[in-house]
Design an enzyme around this catalytic site. Structure first.
Site, PDB file in Angstrom:
ATOM      1  CB  SER A   1      28.160  46.209  58.159  1.00  0.00           C
ATOM      2  OG  SER A   1      27.226  46.455  57.130  1.00  0.00           O
TER       3      SER A   1
ATOM      4  N   GLY B   1      49.134  43.187  39.375  1.00  0.00           N
ATOM      5  CA  GLY B   1      48.376  44.427  39.326  1.00  0.00           C
ATOM      6  C   GLY B   1      49.084  45.495  38.512  1.00  0.00           C
TER       7      GLY B   1
ATOM      8  CG  ASP C   1      38.869  36.219  34.974  1.00  0.00           C
ATOM      9  OD1 ASP C   1      39.688  35.435  35.485  1.00  0.00           O
ATOM     10  OD2 ASP C   1      37.776  36.498  35.492  1.00  0.00           O
TER      11      ASP C   1
ATOM     12  CG  PHE D   1      32.045  37.374  42.195  1.00  0.00           C
ATOM     13  CD1 PHE D   1      32.958  36.822  43.079  1.00  0.00           C
ATOM     14  CD2 PHE D   1      32.337  38.611  41.634  1.00  0.00           C
ATOM     15  CE1 PHE D   1      34.136  37.478  43.407  1.00  0.00           C
ATOM     16  CE2 PHE D   1      33.512  39.276  41.943  1.00  0.00           C
ATOM     17  CZ  PHE D   1      34.408  38.711  42.842  1.00  0.00           C
TER      18      PHE D   1
END
Length: 334
Positions: A36, A225, A257, A102
Site C-alpha cells: 500500500s 519516454g 496520447d 482511471f
C-alpha cells in the site's frame, strides 16, 4: 483528412507517492505482493486515451470525431472537448453506468501503477462505425485505442470493410487481448503505436517476429519516454527521433496520447514519419508540465520554437508550412 478516435473516455484520479516503487519490491517475495502506497496528493482530471488524443488533435486545429461510451456524469467533460474542437456526435451516453475511472499512482521516478474501471465503456461495442461514417460524411482514418476488446475488434473490422485506414493502438489492453484478437487488430493497419514494453508484449501475443509485424502494417511507432521514438517501416528503415527536452516534469499521464495527437496531425497534413514524430514529441513534452492529460495549453509559435531548438530550423519551417494557419488559429490561445 477526417480523423475519428475510438477508445476510452475516463475520469482520472492521479496520486503521487513520494518514494520509489522499486525500493518496495522484494525479489524473493514477488509471488505474493501486498503493498500500500501512502500518497501525498490527489488530483481528479478528465482523461481517457480517446478523449486525450481527440483533445490534442482539436488543439492543433483538426476536428476529430470522438467515438466512445461515457456516463451521465460526462456533461462537463463533453463541453470542454466541444470547446476544443472535438466532434462529440458519436459518443454514447449510458443510462445506468458512470464514466470509466482511471486510478493512477506515480512515484519519484515517474513510474506508474494504475487500475482502470470500465464503467460505461462496456457499452462501446454498441456504437456502429458505419453510422458514424454516414453522419460525418466520411472518415479517412480511425485510430483504434484501448477500449473494450469487443469494441476494438468491431471497429477495426468495420473500418477495413468500409475502406477506412486504421491506426492500431492496443496499448493497455494488450494484457487482456488474446493472441488471435491481437493479430486481428494489428493486421492491415496503416499505423501501429506501442511503447517499448508493449512492443515486446505484442510480439509475444501475436507470435510474430518484428519483421512479420512490419509486413502487415505501414509503420510501427515505438515511444521510449525520454529516449524519444523509434519509427520502423516494412522496408527495413529504422529512424530514431529524440525527445524534446522538458523544462519541468510534473506528471507523465497522457504524454503518449499527446504524441499520438501530434503525430496524427502532422501525418494527416502530409508530413513524413520523421517530421510528424517531431511534432508529436514536442506536444508530448508540453503535457509533462501540467497535472492531467487535458490541462495543457501552448502557444503555436512557442511550440515551433521548441521544435526549432530540438530538431533544427528546417524541421520547424516544414511543420509550420504544413499545418499553417489551421493550427495557429486554435492554439495561439493558451
Amino acid at each position: 483528412m477526417r480523423i475519428a478516435v475510438s477508445g476510452s473516455i475516463a475520469t482520472d484520479h492521479l496520486m503521487v507517492f513520494p518514494g520509489r516503487f522499486t525500493e518496495q519490491l522484494l525479489s524473493e517475495r514477488l509471488n505474493r505482493i501486498s503493498l500500500s502506497f501512502l500518497a501525498d496528493r490527489l488530483d481528479v482530471r478528465q482523461g481517457g486515451v480517446a478523449a486525450n488524443i481527440a483533445f490534442g488533435l482539436g488543439r492543433l486545429g483538426l476536428r476529430p470525431v470522438l467515438i466512445g461510451a461515457a456516463g451521465a456524469d460526462f456533461a462537463d467533460h463533453a463541453r470542454r472537448l466541444t470547446a476544443s474542437g472535438v466532434d462529440m456526435g458519436s459518443v454514447r451516453i449510458s443510462e445506468s453506468l458512470h464514466t470509466a475511472r482511471f486510478v493512477c499512482t506515480t512515484d519519484l521516478d515517474q513510474n506508474q501503477i494504475a487500475t482502470f474501471y470500465a464503467g460505461a465503456m462496456a457499452e462501446a461495442s454498441l456504437i456502429d462505425l458505419g453510422e458514424v461514417q454516414t453522419r460525418t460524411g466520411g472518415l479517412d482514418l480511425l485510430l483504434v485505442g484501448a477500449d473494450t476488446p469487443s469494441a476494438m475488434l468491431r471497429h477495426t473490422a468495420t473500418a477495413h470493410r468500409l475502406g477506412i485506414a486504421v491506426a492500431a493502438d492496443p496499448s493497455q489492453q494488450l494484457a487482456r487481448l488474446t493472441p488471435r484478437q491481437t493479430r486481428d487488430l494489428v493486421a492491415g493497419a496503416s499505423l501501429l503505436f506501442t511503447n517499448e514494453y508493449e512492443s515486446a508484449l505484442l510480439l509475444r501475443r501475436t507470435g510474430w517476429s518484428q519483421e512479420e509485424v512490419l509486413a502487415r502494417v505501414g509503420a510501427w511507432l515505438v515511444t521510449r519516454g525520454t529516449d524519444g521514438v523509434l519509427v520502423h517501416t516494412a522496408d527495413g528503415t529504422r529512424t530514431a527521433i529524440p525527445a524534446v527536452p522538458a523544462r519541468t516534469v510534473v506528471d507523465p499521464t497522457g504524454v503518449g496520447d499527446a504524441f499520438r495527437a501530434g503525430f496524427l496531425a502532422g501525418w494527416c497534413h502530409g508530413l513524413s514519419y520523421e517530421r510528424a514524430s517531431q511534432l508529436g514529441c514536442a506536444l508530448a513534452t508540453t503535457v509533462l508540465g501540467s497535472v492531467g492529460s487535458q490541462e495543457y495549453g501552448f502557444v503555436w509559435s512557442e511550440l515551433l520554437a521548441s521544435i526549432d531548438k530540438a530538431y533544427g530550423r528546417s524541421a520547424a519551417a516544414e511543420i509550420a508550412d504544413s499545418l499553417g494557419e489551421e493550427a495557429k488559429t486554435d492554439t495561439d490561445r493558451v
